[in-house]
Design a protein around this motif. Structure first.
Motif, PDB file in Angstrom:
ATOM      1  N   ALA A 189      -1.297  -8.121  -5.226  1.00  0.00           N
ATOM      2  CA  ALA A 189      -1.982  -7.421  -4.125  1.00  0.00           C
ATOM      3  C   ALA A 189      -2.379  -6.006  -4.535  1.00  0.00           C
ATOM      4  CB  ALA A 189      -1.077  -7.377  -2.900  1.00  0.00           C
ATOM      5  N   LYS A 190      -3.561  -5.631  -4.116  1.00  0.00           N
ATOM      6  CA  LYS A 190      -4.006  -4.262  -4.378  1.00  0.00           C
ATOM      7  C   LYS A 190      -3.324  -3.306  -3.398  1.00  0.00           C
ATOM      8  CE  LYS A 190      -8.208  -2.035  -5.669  1.00  0.00           C
ATOM      9  NZ  LYS A 190      -9.636  -1.941  -5.465  1.00  0.00           N
ATOM     10  N   PHE A 191      -3.262  -3.732  -2.136  1.00  0.00           N
ATOM     11  CA  PHE A 191      -2.660  -2.893  -1.095  1.00  0.00           C
ATOM     12  C   PHE A 191      -1.504  -3.612  -0.405  1.00  0.00           C
ATOM     13  CE2 PHE A 191      -7.244  -1.784  -0.992  1.00  0.00           C
ATOM     14  CZ  PHE A 191      -7.150  -0.446  -1.364  1.00  0.00           C
ATOM     15  N   ALA A 192      -0.513  -2.826  -0.009  1.00  0.00           N
ATOM     16  CA  ALA A 192       0.457  -3.334   0.962  1.00  0.00           C
ATOM     17  C   ALA A 192       0.127  -2.631   2.272  1.00  0.00           C
ATOM     18  CB  ALA A 192       1.869  -3.008   0.518  1.00  0.00           C
ATOM     19  N   VAL A 193       0.042  -3.401   3.358  1.00  0.00           N
ATOM     20  CA  VAL A 193      -0.214  -2.811   4.678  1.00  0.00           C
ATOM     21  C   VAL A 193       1.087  -2.937   5.455  1.00  0.00           C
ATOM     22  CG1 VAL A 193      -1.604  -2.951   6.762  1.00  0.00           C
ATOM     23  CG2 VAL A 193      -2.622  -3.546   4.548  1.00  0.00           C
ATOM     24  N   VAL A 194       1.751  -1.818   5.694  1.00  0.00           N
ATOM     25  CA  VAL A 194       3.081  -1.872   6.305  1.00  0.00           C
ATOM     26  C   VAL A 194       2.968  -1.713   7.819  1.00  0.00           C
ATOM     27  CG1 VAL A 194       5.416  -0.917   6.270  1.00  0.00           C
ATOM     28  CG2 VAL A 194       4.005  -0.841   4.193  1.00  0.00           C
ATOM     29  N   ILE A 195       3.511  -2.703   8.534  1.00  0.00           N
ATOM     30  CA  ILE A 195       3.514  -2.684   9.999  1.00  0.00           C
ATOM     31  C   ILE A 195       4.911  -2.232  10.415  1.00  0.00           C
ATOM     32  CG2 ILE A 195       3.134  -4.087  12.093  1.00  0.00           C
ATOM     33  CD1 ILE A 195       0.743  -4.117  10.244  1.00  0.00           C
ATOM     34  N   GLY A 196       5.018  -0.994  10.870  1.00  0.00           N
ATOM     35  CA  GLY A 196       6.343  -0.464  11.208  1.00  0.00           C
ATOM     36  C   GLY A 196       6.263   0.492  12.392  1.00  0.00           C
ATOM     37  N   ASP A 197       7.065   1.551  12.329  1.00  0.00           N
ATOM     38  CA  ASP A 197       7.178   2.477  13.465  1.00  0.00           C
ATOM     39  C   ASP A 197       5.833   3.048  13.919  1.00  0.00           C
ATOM     40  OD1 ASP A 197       9.868   2.162  13.660  1.00  0.00           O
ATOM     41  OD2 ASP A 197      10.327   3.769  12.209  1.00  0.00           O
ATOM     42  N   GLU A 198       4.944   3.342  12.935  1.00  0.00           N
ATOM     43  CA  GLU A 198       3.668   4.000  13.274  1.00  0.00           C
ATOM     44  C   GLU A 198       2.720   3.101  14.061  1.00  0.00           C
ATOM     45  OE1 GLU A 198       5.027   3.225  10.529  1.00  0.00           O
ATOM     46  OE2 GLU A 198       3.679   2.904   8.840  1.00  0.00           O
TER      47      GLU A 198
END
Ligand code: HAM
Length: 432
Positions: free
Chosen positions: A392-401
């Motif tokens: 993967a080029k990017f990790a998209v983190v789904i968290g507190d924000e």
């Protein structure tokens, strides 16, 4: 417990292997195969060829008509449940001749078609020879002039060049069965015997000289004629004057020189081809070190359409297999690095946000991005490992924000990270 009982009781798994000479294509192998097919398709497109295909199973007779004893001895043939004698296709040319004959009125001439069939031959396994292979085929129908032969061989050369191979890596050895026939006639050898002589010449490089000699004797070829044949095969020079048919072959070489491809060719009478249907210029491409089997081979076959479909039309073509080609590319370090490449991996840092993550993944995929995510809850570290493994080029983190309408986008190669508005994620990821 005996083996049979164990199998019936399913106590030990059976260890199945592919049949000898057949390959499994794991994802990396498939990536390479797709790369090769892509290059083949692209070169064919640049030369104005259209893709077609035929059935993998054909009536047995299609191959016994004119392919020749060698290939007929290698057929995967059987009788089907309808009592038909059938065979897996060992080559595509007879199918092509049948298809063209049936519908040639629907197409403008010259017809230029290509295909990438998987073929099956029960061959003795050796380096570069398997019992199945993929073969690029390009054929031209409806043009007698040698300009078509030059066009076809130019395609063969450019195909090999498109993989990064140069004239230092390969050579196309060219000869002409008509020149051979003219030469043999001059030696007093009857026309009916020419195919048998071609059969002997085709094997000259593989057979011991004694074996070749015995074959000539068995055919009733005189010692003088046999030695003239061997000399011609070896040197390409004629004892007497060259047969008139040399003029066409010379024009072929001139045309190739005009195309700027003369350096890739060599006149070599030892090339006559093993298949029985060729009638004119024939050629085979070899690695220049001469370590591998032929990479490709073909030629003109002006009578095959008539024989198979009753339509009298000139034709010519060649086949290039994937096996020898890939061996050569490997030896020359020309195999590309083919990586598994995701655009984005969605890391679900808070499991309760999974519903939102699933919706996001769908949106990213709909936008055309290659995107993956963990199917079940996993530690964030493990998810990052999966992201790297997927390239993967990017990790998209789904968290507190997420509560502020944001996700963290991390560029895996540089470890750089930024918070991005969810509404602008697609745009950001597409920027690359
Ligand atoms: P061929 O010379 O039998 O020609 O095969 C062409 C190429 O296919 C060979 O040079 C080799 O690279 C590959 N090949 C053949 N047999 C095997 C095998 N058992 N394992 C791996 N690779 C193999 C023909 O088949 C003609 N029908 C070509 C043609 C098309 N002539 C006119 N149009």
């Amino acid at each position: 417990m005996d083996d049979e009982l164990r199998v019936r009781n399913h106590q030990t798994p059976m260890s199945f292997q592919p049949l000898p000479g057949f390959r499994d294509f794991y994802p990396d192998d498939c990536a390479l195969r797709n790369y090769v097919f892509g290059k083949w398709r692209d070169a064919a497109r640049r030369y104005g060829f259209r893709e077609y295909d035929g059935p993998p199973l054909e009536p047995l007779e299609l191959y016994t008509v004119k392919s020749g004893d060698e290939i007929v001895g290698q057929l995967y043939n059987f009788t089907d449940k309808g009592k038909r004698a059938v065979s897996l296709r060992p080559e595509l040319t007879p199918t092509f001749a049948r298809m063209v004959g049936a519908r040639q009125r629907d197409y403008k001439k010259p017809m230029k078609w290509f295909a990438i069939p998987q073929l099956f031959r029960y061959e003795r396994q050796q380096r570069g020879r398997l019992r199945e292979h993929f073969q690029f085929n390009a054929d031209i129908v409806g043009e007698k002039d040698v300009a078509a032969d030059a066009e076809l061989v130019a395609l063969l050369v450019d195909l090999l060049r498109s993989f990064g191979l140069t004239h230092e890596d390969f050579v196309v050895r060219v000869s002409d069965r008509r020149v051979w026939s003219g030469f043999l006639r001059g030696l007093g050898i009857a026309e009916e015997q020419h195919p048998a002589v071609f059969g002997i010449v085709d094997k000259i490089e593989r057979d011991e000289p004694m074996v070749t000699q015995k074959k000539f004797d068995a055919l009733g070829v005189s010692a003088g004629a046999a030695s003239a044949i061997l000399k011609f095969a070896d040197t390409g020079t004629f004892e007497k004057e060259a047969p008139a048919e040399m003029a066409t072959l010379q024009r072929f070489f001139d045309l190739m020189a005009h195309k700027g491809l003369g350096d890739f060719l060599k006149f070599d009478p030892k090339i006559v081809r093993g298949l029985a249907y060729y009638t004119g210029i024939v050629f085979e491409a070899f690695d220049k070190k001469g370590e591998l089997r032929a990479i490709a081979g073909g030629g003109r076959y002006d009578n095959l359409l008539q024989l198979i479909s009753g339509v009298d039309m000139p034709a010519l073509g060649f086949g290039m297999g994937d096996v020898v080609l890939c061996e050569l590319l490997k030896e020359r370090n020309l195999l590309p690095k083919l990586e598994n490449r995701l655009d984005a991996y969605v890391v679900i840092a808070k499991e309760e946000l999974r519903p939102q993550a699933l919706k996001l993944v769908r949106e990213l995929r709909e936008a055309g991005l290659a995107c993956d995510y963990p199917l079940i809850g996993a530690k964030v570290g493990k998810q990052f490992e999966a992201a790297s493994a997927g390239g993967a080029k990017f990790a998209v983190v789904i968290g507190d924000e997420w509560a502020q309408g944001q996700a963290t986008v991390k560029t895996l190669a540089t470890r750089e990270e930024n918070k991005v508005e969810v509404a602008r994620l697609v745009e950001r990821l597409k920027q690359g």
